[in-house]
Design a protein around this motif. Structure first.
Motif, mmCIF file in Angstrom:
data_model
loop_
_atom_site.group_PDB
_atom_site.id
_atom_site.type_symbol
_atom_site.label_atom_id
_atom_site.label_comp_id
_atom_site.label_asym_id
_atom_site.label_seq_id
_atom_site.Cartn_x
_atom_site.Cartn_y
_atom_site.Cartn_z
ATOM 1 N N ALA A 94 -0.404 4.642 13.611
ATOM 2 C CA ALA A 94 0.038 3.372 13.023
ATOM 3 C C ALA A 94 -0.229 2.291 14.058
ATOM 4 C CB ALA A 94 1.511 3.438 12.639
ATOM 5 N N ARG A 95 -1.482 1.826 14.110
ATOM 6 C CA ARG A 95 -1.875 0.865 15.157
ATOM 7 C C ARG A 95 -3.232 0.263 14.844
ATOM 8 N NH1 ARG A 95 -5.854 3.303 18.229
ATOM 9 N NH2 ARG A 95 -5.865 5.569 18.211
ATOM 10 N N TYR A 96 -3.663 -0.633 15.725
ATOM 11 C CA TYR A 96 -4.980 -1.255 15.616
ATOM 12 C C TYR A 96 -6.055 -0.265 16.071
ATOM 13 C CZ TYR A 96 -8.729 -4.652 16.023
ATOM 14 O OH TYR A 96 -9.919 -5.328 15.858
ATOM 15 N N VAL B 205 3.616 2.106 2.947
ATOM 16 C CA VAL B 205 3.338 2.348 4.358
ATOM 17 C C VAL B 205 2.788 1.108 5.057
ATOM 18 C CG1 VAL B 205 3.019 4.836 4.086
ATOM 19 C CG2 VAL B 205 1.030 3.317 3.858
ATOM 20 N N ALA B 206 2.243 0.168 4.271
ATOM 21 C CA ALA B 206 1.621 -1.025 4.852
ATOM 22 C C ALA B 206 1.397 -2.055 3.753
ATOM 23 C CB ALA B 206 0.302 -0.651 5.524
ATOM 24 N N ASN B 207 0.815 -3.199 4.153
ATOM 25 C CA ASN B 207 0.433 -4.237 3.200
ATOM 26 C C ASN B 207 -1.044 -4.550 3.370
ATOM 27 O OD1 ASN B 207 3.456 -5.053 4.068
ATOM 28 N ND2 ASN B 207 3.097 -5.470 1.902
ATOM 29 N N VAL B 208 -1.702 -4.894 2.272
ATOM 30 C CA VAL B 208 -3.121 -5.238 2.299
ATOM 31 C C VAL B 208 -3.341 -6.415 3.242
ATOM 32 C CG1 VAL B 208 -5.032 -6.197 0.924
ATOM 33 C CG2 VAL B 208 -3.618 -4.343 -0.003
ATOM 34 N N GLY B 209 -4.435 -6.329 4.007
ATOM 35 C CA GLY B 209 -4.776 -7.388 4.935
ATOM 36 C C GLY B 209 -6.271 -7.587 5.026
ATOM 37 N N ILE C 204 2.239 -3.083 9.084
ATOM 38 C CA ILE C 204 2.520 -1.650 9.035
ATOM 39 C C ILE C 204 4.033 -1.448 8.945
ATOM 40 C CG2 ILE C 204 2.403 0.505 10.349
ATOM 41 C CD1 ILE C 204 -0.252 -0.513 11.543
ATOM 42 N N HIS C 205 4.469 -0.586 8.009
ATOM 43 C CA HIS C 205 5.895 -0.343 7.785
ATOM 44 C C HIS C 205 6.376 1.016 8.293
ATOM 45 C CE1 HIS C 205 6.370 -3.921 5.289
ATOM 46 N NE2 HIS C 205 5.203 -3.607 4.758
ATOM 47 N N ILE D 178 0.875 -1.178 0.000
ATOM 48 C CA ILE D 178 0.000 0.000 0.000
ATOM 49 C C ILE D 178 0.910 1.225 0.000
ATOM 50 C CG2 ILE D 178 -1.733 1.309 1.281
ATOM 51 C CD1 ILE D 178 -2.507 -1.441 2.597
ATOM 52 N N ARG D 179 0.676 2.141 -0.940
ATOM 53 C CA ARG D 179 1.536 3.311 -1.093
ATOM 54 C C ARG D 179 0.832 4.580 -0.624
ATOM 55 N NH1 ARG D 179 5.899 1.580 -3.654
ATOM 56 N NH2 ARG D 179 5.729 -0.359 -4.794
#
Length: 138
Positions: free
Chosen positions: A53-55, A95-99, A81-82, A42-43
């Motif tokens: 950046a959390r749940y 910034v993250a990956n699809v989940g 999360i990156h 995810i860009r």
């Protein structure tokens, strides 16, 4: 100004009223859902600063980026999360990956755009031609 797709794909669920796929109630959907493969990068859709950046309950693992000029973007249901709060990021940075975290039926990205604390339809910002932004967005 957010101006690119955060992941390649299509909009499965639009901004506006819909029947929630899990809760079964008619509710307002404050973003767009873009289905993708689990783990897809995810860009960030614009330069900015990570503020969350959390749940978050319902949204699952979430990244929120503040872009200035009143804009924020939200990337939810992510698997990894990156970035960390206060990180400065660039447009196009992963910034993250699809989940499939939170209230979701399959791997997808829930993407929101906020302007001055108001949620607005993200669709006009996807592939936004910045030179014509005044007529498309404002």
């Amino acid at each position: 100004i957010p101006s690119i797709w955060p992941v390649h794909g299509y909009i499965k669920s639009k901004f506006g009223f819909r029947t929630h796929p899990i809760l079964g109630k008619r509710m307002f959907h404050y973003g767009v859902d873009i289905p993708s493969w689990l783990g897809t990068p995810i860009r960030a859709t614009a330069d900015g600063r990570v503020i969350v950046a959390r749940y978050i309950k319902g949204l699952g693992m979430t990244v929120i980026v503040e872009h200035g000029y009143g804009y924020k973007t939200i990337y939810a249901h992510v698997s990894k999360i990156h970035v960390r709060p206060n990180d400065r990021i660039k447009k196009g940075q992963v910034v993250a990956n699809v989940g499939a975290t939170g209230l979701v039926t399959a791997p997808s990205l829930h993407y929101e755009v906020w302007r001055y604390r108001k949620r607005i339809d993200p669709k006009p910002f996807l592939n936004l031609e910045l030179f014509a932004a005044a007529t498309n967005v404002w």
